[in-house]
Design an enzyme around this catalytic site. Structure first.
Site, PDB file in Angstrom:
ATOM      1  N   ARG A 108       0.839  -1.207   0.000  1.00 36.34           N
ATOM      2  CA  ARG A 108       0.000   0.000   0.000  1.00 36.34           C
ATOM      3  C   ARG A 108       0.875   1.259   0.000  1.00 36.34           C
ATOM      4  NH1 ARG A 108      -1.903   1.497   6.096  1.00 36.34           N
ATOM      5  NH2 ARG A 108      -0.218   0.479   7.227  1.00 36.34           N
ATOM      6  N   GLU A 111     -18.521   5.385  -1.230  1.00 36.76           N
ATOM      7  CA  GLU A 111     -17.740   4.655  -2.217  1.00 36.76           C
ATOM      8  C   GLU A 111     -18.425   4.557  -3.579  1.00 36.76           C
ATOM      9  OE1 GLU A 111     -16.453   3.344   1.866  1.00 36.76           O
ATOM     10  OE2 GLU A 111     -18.393   3.597   0.847  1.00 36.76           O
ATOM     11  N   PHE A 162     -14.501  -2.534   0.569  1.00 33.16           N
ATOM     12  CA  PHE A 162     -15.376  -1.500   0.032  1.00 33.16           C
ATOM     13  C   PHE A 162     -15.142  -1.305  -1.465  1.00 33.16           C
ATOM     14  CE2 PHE A 162     -14.280   0.180   4.429  1.00 33.16           C
ATOM     15  CZ  PHE A 162     -15.346  -0.441   5.039  1.00 33.16           C
ATOM     16  N   HIS A 204      -5.612  -3.187   1.998  1.00 32.42           N
ATOM     17  CA  HIS A 204      -5.982  -3.919   3.206  1.00 32.42           C
ATOM     18  C   HIS A 204      -6.783  -5.178   2.878  1.00 32.42           C
ATOM     19  CE1 HIS A 204      -4.691  -0.154   4.868  1.00 32.42           C
ATOM     20  NE2 HIS A 204      -4.908  -0.539   6.114  1.00 32.42           N
ATOM     21  N   ARG A 222      -1.744  -4.398   3.798  1.00 30.99           N
ATOM     22  CA  ARG A 222      -1.366  -3.588   4.961  1.00 30.99           C
ATOM     23  C   ARG A 222      -0.031  -4.054   5.543  1.00 30.99           C
ATOM     24  NH1 ARG A 222      -4.768  -3.511  10.667  1.00 30.99           N
ATOM     25  NH2 ARG A 222      -3.671  -1.775  11.666  1.00 30.99           N
TER      26      ARG A 222
END
Length: 312
Positions: free
Chosen positions: A9, A57, A82, A108, A166
């Site tokens: 990330r 979103e 999401f 993540h 992550r």
């Protein structure tokens, strides 16, 4: 592998910043998680090209679609749960159906999200994205590869999904590594087993390779960083050349890397594949390293599985 570690990330955010200096058409959208997805690295440099859509979103994806029709190259970032689950309808009908030039980053992903727990540990995103016509799917294993993929995505005309993690993992590749024209990278030529891995599991597979070789078990590792399109040739070649085939992923065994490989084998060269991943269940809260061990996707589990299968 290097002793240096970095979360993919972080590499994603750094790549956006550097590409933003070169390409003025790149715009970045986030859904109130820029600090976590690391898109805030781009925001600090190009605040006029960064759009925080808040916890909305669906609006983020629809806005990205609209921007792409005006010649922009939008990167829409949020947690994978999401970025693929909450907005599936918008991705399917507003991006993939009209084949728009939108790039989506699901950060993540997997049980390595750790303490955020089952609701945020997306284990189905590869399955969701690979089934969409026009969508390309990538899951990088380290810093160098992530930065190359992000740059490559700017050159691809059409929808792309990149899965980032992550957890900080070892830097595997030298900065001079050439990925152009490849859909996978092979380590070693061992004929006892092939371990197909993607994302955070690649470094675990490489650790397992070292342990197995000390026990005179020679394996090859294939980093499947491109999940759609998949490297069919590498899969078939390994099926022909090795005694055992194993896939390992921080994703459900249903619809992920293992399922993709199985489809290739079924159609081209029928062979048994042992799937390592999350077994049709949700994750749980806990330390990322401990969760990899519990869900049997770490190097120790890979070593044990290879030995178990070869002894059958």
């Amino acid at each position: 592998m290097s002793e240096e570690k970095k979360a993919t990330r972080q590499s994603y955010g750094e790549a956006l910043k550097e590409l933003g200096k070169i390409n003025k058409d790149i715009v970045v959208l986030d859904a109130d998680l820029a600090g976590a997805t690391k898109s805030d690295i781009f925001k600090k440099e190009f605040s006029d090209r960064f759009f925080d859509m808040g916890i909305s979103e669906q609006d983020m994806i629809a806005t990205a679609a609209g921007m792409s029709t005006c010649g922009k190259i939008p990167f829409a970032s949020t947690f994978a749960v999401f970025a693929t689950g909450r907005v599936y309808d918008q991705i399917r009908n507003s991006i993939c159906y009209p084949n728009l030039n939108v790039k989506i980053c699901g950060s993540h992903a997997g049980v390595t999200v750790g303490e955020d727990g089952a609701t945020h540990q997306m284990l189905e995103d590869i399955n969701l994205m690979k089934g969409l016509p026009n969508m390309k799917v990538f899951c990088p294993s380290d810093d160098v590869q992530t930065k190359w993929i992000v740059e490559e995505m700017t050159k691809i005309e059409g929808p792309c999904y990149i899965r980032t993690a992550r957890l900080s993992t070892p830097v595997i590749y030298d900065k001079k590594e050439e990925f152009a024209g490849k859909k996978s990278v092979q380590f070693g030529k061992g004929e006892d087993a092939t371990i197909f891995a993607t994302g955070v599991c690649v470094s675990e597979a490489l650790k397992a390779k070292e342990v197995l070789e000390k026990q005179e078990i020679n394996v090859r590792i294939i980093d499947m960083f491109s999940l759609k399109p998949i490297d069919k040739e590498a899969i078939i070649k390994s099926a022909k050349e090795t005694k055992l085939l194993i896939s390992v992923e921080d994703h459900s065994v249903i619809g992920g890397l293992g399922s993709i490989i199985s489809d290739v084998l079924t159609e081209n060269y029928p062979a048994k594949l042992v799937k390592m991943g999350v077994k049709d269940r949700f994750g749980e809260s806990g330390n990322a390293i401990e969760l990899m061990k519990k869900f049997e996707i770490d190097s120790e589990a890979i070593v044990n599985k290879v030995k178990e299968e070869l002894n059958k």
